[in-house]
Design a protein around this motif. Structure first.
Motif, mmCIF file in Angstrom:
data_model
loop_
_atom_site.group_PDB
_atom_site.id
_atom_site.type_symbol
_atom_site.label_atom_id
_atom_site.label_comp_id
_atom_site.label_asym_id
_atom_site.label_seq_id
_atom_site.Cartn_x
_atom_site.Cartn_y
_atom_site.Cartn_z
ATOM 1 N N ALA A 54 -3.921 -77.158 -9.283
ATOM 2 C CA ALA A 54 -3.470 -78.306 -10.082
ATOM 3 C C ALA A 54 -3.036 -77.908 -11.491
ATOM 4 N N LEU A 55 -2.337 -76.793 -11.576
ATOM 5 C CA LEU A 55 -1.770 -76.362 -12.855
ATOM 6 C C LEU A 55 -0.500 -77.155 -13.123
ATOM 7 N N SER A 56 -0.228 -77.424 -14.391
ATOM 8 C CA SER A 56 1.057 -78.033 -14.751
ATOM 9 C C SER A 56 1.504 -77.516 -16.102
ATOM 10 N N VAL A 57 2.793 -77.711 -16.378
ATOM 11 C CA VAL A 57 3.392 -77.214 -17.613
ATOM 12 C C VAL A 57 4.452 -78.219 -18.055
ATOM 13 N N VAL A 58 4.738 -78.229 -19.341
ATOM 14 C CA VAL A 58 5.837 -79.072 -19.822
ATOM 15 C C VAL A 58 7.104 -78.229 -19.964
ATOM 16 N N ALA A 59 8.235 -78.929 -19.979
ATOM 17 C CA ALA A 59 9.514 -78.293 -20.299
ATOM 18 C C ALA A 59 10.302 -79.279 -21.137
ATOM 19 N N ASP A 60 11.204 -78.744 -21.945
ATOM 20 C CA ASP A 60 12.032 -79.654 -22.747
ATOM 21 C C ASP A 60 13.496 -79.239 -22.784
ATOM 22 N N HIS A 61 13.876 -78.308 -21.860
ATOM 23 C CA HIS A 61 15.269 -77.868 -21.859
ATOM 24 C C HIS A 61 15.677 -77.456 -20.441
ATOM 25 N N PRO A 62 16.850 -77.863 -20.007
ATOM 26 C CA PRO A 62 17.289 -77.507 -18.646
ATOM 27 C C PRO A 62 17.330 -76.000 -18.408
ATOM 28 N N ASP A 63 17.695 -75.220 -19.422
ATOM 29 C CA ASP A 63 17.724 -73.763 -19.235
ATOM 30 C C ASP A 63 16.332 -73.238 -18.891
ATOM 31 N N ASN A 64 15.323 -73.768 -19.569
ATOM 32 C CA ASN A 64 13.949 -73.353 -19.300
ATOM 33 C C ASN A 64 13.545 -73.740 -17.875
ATOM 34 N N VAL A 65 13.941 -74.951 -17.455
ATOM 35 C CA VAL A 65 13.601 -75.394 -16.100
ATOM 36 C C VAL A 65 14.239 -74.472 -15.071
ATOM 37 N N ARG A 66 15.478 -74.091 -15.313
ATOM 38 C CA ARG A 66 16.146 -73.193 -14.361
ATOM 39 C C ARG A 66 15.459 -71.822 -14.326
ATOM 40 N N GLN A 67 14.987 -71.363 -15.479
ATOM 41 C CA GLN A 67 14.262 -70.086 -15.482
ATOM 42 C C GLN A 67 12.930 -70.202 -14.754
ATOM 43 N N LEU A 68 12.241 -71.336 -14.979
ATOM 44 C CA LEU A 68 10.980 -71.556 -14.261
ATOM 45 C C LEU A 68 11.225 -71.550 -12.758
ATOM 46 N N ASP A 69 12.301 -72.213 -12.341
ATOM 47 C CA ASP A 69 12.594 -72.331 -10.913
ATOM 48 C C ASP A 69 12.954 -70.981 -10.302
ATOM 49 N N ALA A 70 13.596 -70.129 -11.105
ATOM 50 C CA ALA A 70 14.104 -68.852 -10.579
ATOM 51 C C ALA A 70 12.999 -67.831 -10.332
ATOM 52 N N ALA A 71 11.807 -68.072 -10.880
ATOM 53 C CA ALA A 71 10.713 -67.115 -10.677
ATOM 54 C C ALA A 71 10.266 -67.144 -9.216
ATOM 55 N N PRO A 103 4.748 -74.686 -5.205
ATOM 56 C CA PRO A 103 5.488 -75.399 -6.249
ATOM 57 C C PRO A 103 4.696 -75.496 -7.550
ATOM 58 N N LEU A 104 5.418 -75.522 -8.633
ATOM 59 C CA LEU A 104 4.833 -75.654 -9.965
ATOM 60 C C LEU A 104 5.118 -77.065 -10.477
ATOM 61 N N ALA A 105 4.097 -77.734 -10.955
ATOM 62 C CA ALA A 105 4.242 -79.101 -11.473
ATOM 63 C C ALA A 105 4.753 -79.049 -12.912
ATOM 64 N N VAL A 106 5.829 -79.765 -13.187
ATOM 65 C CA VAL A 106 6.459 -79.735 -14.505
ATOM 66 C C VAL A 106 6.551 -81.152 -15.066
ATOM 67 N N PHE A 107 6.161 -81.298 -16.311
ATOM 68 C CA PHE A 107 6.279 -82.567 -17.032
ATOM 69 C C PHE A 107 7.501 -82.512 -17.951
ATOM 70 N N VAL A 108 8.173 -83.646 -18.089
ATOM 71 C CA VAL A 108 9.216 -83.785 -19.103
ATOM 72 C C VAL A 108 8.521 -84.045 -20.438
ATOM 73 N N ASP A 109 8.692 -83.119 -21.366
ATOM 74 C CA ASP A 109 8.094 -83.279 -22.697
ATOM 75 C C ASP A 109 9.070 -84.083 -23.547
ATOM 76 N N VAL A 110 8.613 -85.208 -24.073
ATOM 77 C CA VAL A 110 9.476 -86.100 -24.865
ATOM 78 C C VAL A 110 9.062 -86.008 -26.334
ATOM 79 N N ASP A 111 10.022 -85.704 -27.179
ATOM 80 C CA ASP A 111 9.787 -85.596 -28.627
ATOM 81 C C ASP A 111 9.577 -86.999 -29.211
ATOM 82 N N PRO A 112 8.396 -87.252 -29.790
ATOM 83 C CA PRO A 112 8.176 -88.569 -30.399
ATOM 84 C C PRO A 112 8.808 -88.690 -31.783
ATOM 85 N N GLY A 113 9.501 -87.639 -32.217
ATOM 86 C CA GLY A 113 10.184 -87.722 -33.507
ATOM 87 C C GLY A 113 9.771 -86.662 -34.506
ATOM 88 N N VAL A 114 8.782 -85.855 -34.141
ATOM 89 C CA VAL A 114 8.315 -84.820 -35.070
ATOM 90 C C VAL A 114 9.142 -83.539 -34.921
#
Lengths: 365, 365
Positions: free
Chosen positions: A109-126, A131-142
């Motif tokens: 039950a490991l999970s990780v966040v991502a915030d960029h499509p390039d990063n997601v593609r790199q994660l997928d290519a490994a 399967p690896l669980a990925v969260f969409v990290d949303v910037d609250p403005g900081v």
């Protein structure tokens, strides 16, 4: 060099990180009861304690898992038998992605966040075993991490869903800069406004066909507001555990919210006492992080940093301990203070009863 | 998780403490040559590096020993084979005195400071295998440690000389608060004035019949002035080794004094790049101490702390690295930054060629 417990607290080599077990367990139980009563899950942040012993207590009290700020932290806690680890920062470097995928192969039950499509593609290519669980990290403005718009959130979720080796696990929304707004009312206003934005993001994701089973975020400063607003499904609270001086300065608990107790201290010894009205102790900025200001002197007096290895305790009218005497200090900020120490010296009353390693100390990569 | 050297610096797991070996060795050689030319001994302060590897290089270049701020530091370096260790703070707690005496039994040419007759009597009362060398610590006015007057210095020296198990080794006089006065002229004025006071103390001690073979003190900011004034017989310089940003802000080297080069850095990786004009890197206040302000971004841009695990690198007009790119940071203050890390990643050009442990990391007691 440290004796084997049990032994009197007065015999601890100083500076020593000291943890009041009974008060710690009360804080863990209070937050667990608070979350259970409001039907919100807890995934406490292990960046605060970096400890398998403490993490296991949080899980035993009902937490669904733990958050980690760093991959190295997750590796250390997984090696100590902790499952359900969620990485709250993107893992980007090629070597780190390799380690993450390996960890996912052996940690449930490991999970990780991502915030960029390039990063997601790199994660997928490994090379994945499962399967690896990925969260969409949303910037609250900081602008620390996270996608910057509802459109970017949808685009990222699309890329995750399209990836062969990844699953879309939910959304992360951590309002870091709101946690320490001192007034509860002002903090609530800020979180209500940020949560309206989060609703917009979630609506866009759901309209695009993405199920978002988990919405994770929040902290000790905003947990009562987050629970009330009902958009987050789980809380990443960390500092409630120890309650440092920084949170002590915040109005955390109007109404029926739980009242947490400080329980983490640094014990120090007076090593020089040649000046009227002050003594020098053996805890400086290598024993206490400076980012949130000086620690509180329990029992009276004011602490001032005097370099890497020393601090002054200055009388504010009361008596000071003499040469060789002990002083107990409440850290300004617990998380980086814990990271300076190798062990928690667990006390019951005046006795050190256990020594718990800071399992992931310095595991910053 | 870190590869075995040699490997490209770009493959280092980040945040990573990086040390440029050639520049380090030039700094060691320059300070050694400076001291030799002026006939003053060097006892570099190991609180800066906490490293056996680096300490051995300083000794090989002619240092008479090393200073340690903490007994635990001295224990760790002694276990790594370093002799001639001098403890620059009083050792006061009963347990610590026991450890000190044990260490004195197995470590050649150990010495310690004291600043109170009660402490000297406690040191003497321990069960000694051989005499312990004790320095009279003289407070230069900062009131951190040290006796407060020439009379108190004489009284303390009398007690040391009268002690069965102790020998009077000399005087320590460390002007900590003068090291970072930015203007060289103002720093010189302050040290001339403080050295006049030290002369008074030494005259009183000698008039009372105490030979003072060694007068130890000074630092990177004042070493040129200390050498010129000729009262100190040995220098406790520490920061010249790495030269952090804090010393970079000081006018260290007018005239013929050696020019030191920064050689200690923290490499970080860009983990988020969703905001124009800034990127987020994976080094925050658990990788870089905050007490002397933010690190310098090598190659341009401005760093701002964004919490325990993150920093912002903000463009000041130039291009920023993209997602996954590397940033090299020069710490604001080296000593506490080194103490956050377990290892120095030693580089030559773009290759990591060795990994040196931070031998005494966290050995704060």
């Amino acid at each position: 060099m440290t004796p084997v417990p049990p032994f009197p607290r007065s015999e601890l080599p100083t500076p020593a990180l000291v943890l009041d077990r009974a008060a710690l367990e009360r804080n863990i139980a209070k937050m667990a009861a608070f979350a259970a009563a409001r039907g919100i899950a807890l995934r406490p942040h292990a960046k605060t304690h970096k400890s398998g012993e403490i993490g296991r207590r949080q899980l035993a009290a009902g937490a669904v898992g733990l958050c980690c700020a760093k991959l190295g932290e997750a590796e250390a806690l997984a090696a100590d038998g902790i499952a359900g680890l969620h990485l709250t920062s993107p893992v980007v470097a090629a070597g780190a992605i390799g380690r993450l995928v390996e960890l996912n192969g052996r940690s449930e039950a490991l999970s990780v966040v991502a915030d960029h499509p390039d990063n997601v593609r790199q994660l997928d290519a490994a090379k994945h075993g499962r399967p690896l669980a990925v969260f969409v990290d949303v910037d609250p403005g900081v602008h620390r991490t996270g996608v910057a718009s509802p459109e970017a959130a949808v685009e990222l979720a699309d890329v995750i869903e399209a990836a062969e080796n990844l699953t879309l696990a939910g959304v992360q929304f951590y309002c870091g800069s709101q946690q320490h707004i001192r007034s509860f009312a002002e903090r609530r206003t800020a979180i209500v406004e940020r949560t309206d934005y989060l609703r917009t993001v979630l609506a866009a994701l759901r309209a695009a066909g993405h199920a978002i089973p988990v919405v994770t975020g929040g902290g000790t400063g905003t947990c009562r507001i987050d629970a009330e607003l009902g958009v987050l499904t789980e809380l990443q609270v960390g500092s409630y555990l120890f309650l440092d001086r920084e949170y002590g300065d915040c109005e955390l608990s109007p109404g029926d919210a739980p009242v947490f107790e400080p329980n983490l201290f640094v014990d120090a010894t007076v090593i020089s006492a040649n000046t009227a009205g002050m003594v020098t102790v053996d805890a400086g900025l290598k024993a206490l992080s400076t980012d949130a200001g000086p620690p509180v002197v329990m029992g009276g007096g004011r602490y001032a940093f005097m370099g890497d290895e020393h601090g002054a305790v200055i009388s504010e009218g009361g008596a000071l301990p003499g040469l060789g005497g002990r002083v107990t200090l409440q850290p300004g900020h617990c998380d980086p203070t814990v990271n300076l120490h190798d062990a928690f010296h667990v006390v019951e009353g005046d006795m050190v009863v256990e020594i718990w390693p800071v399992t992931a100390r310095g595991r910053g990569t």
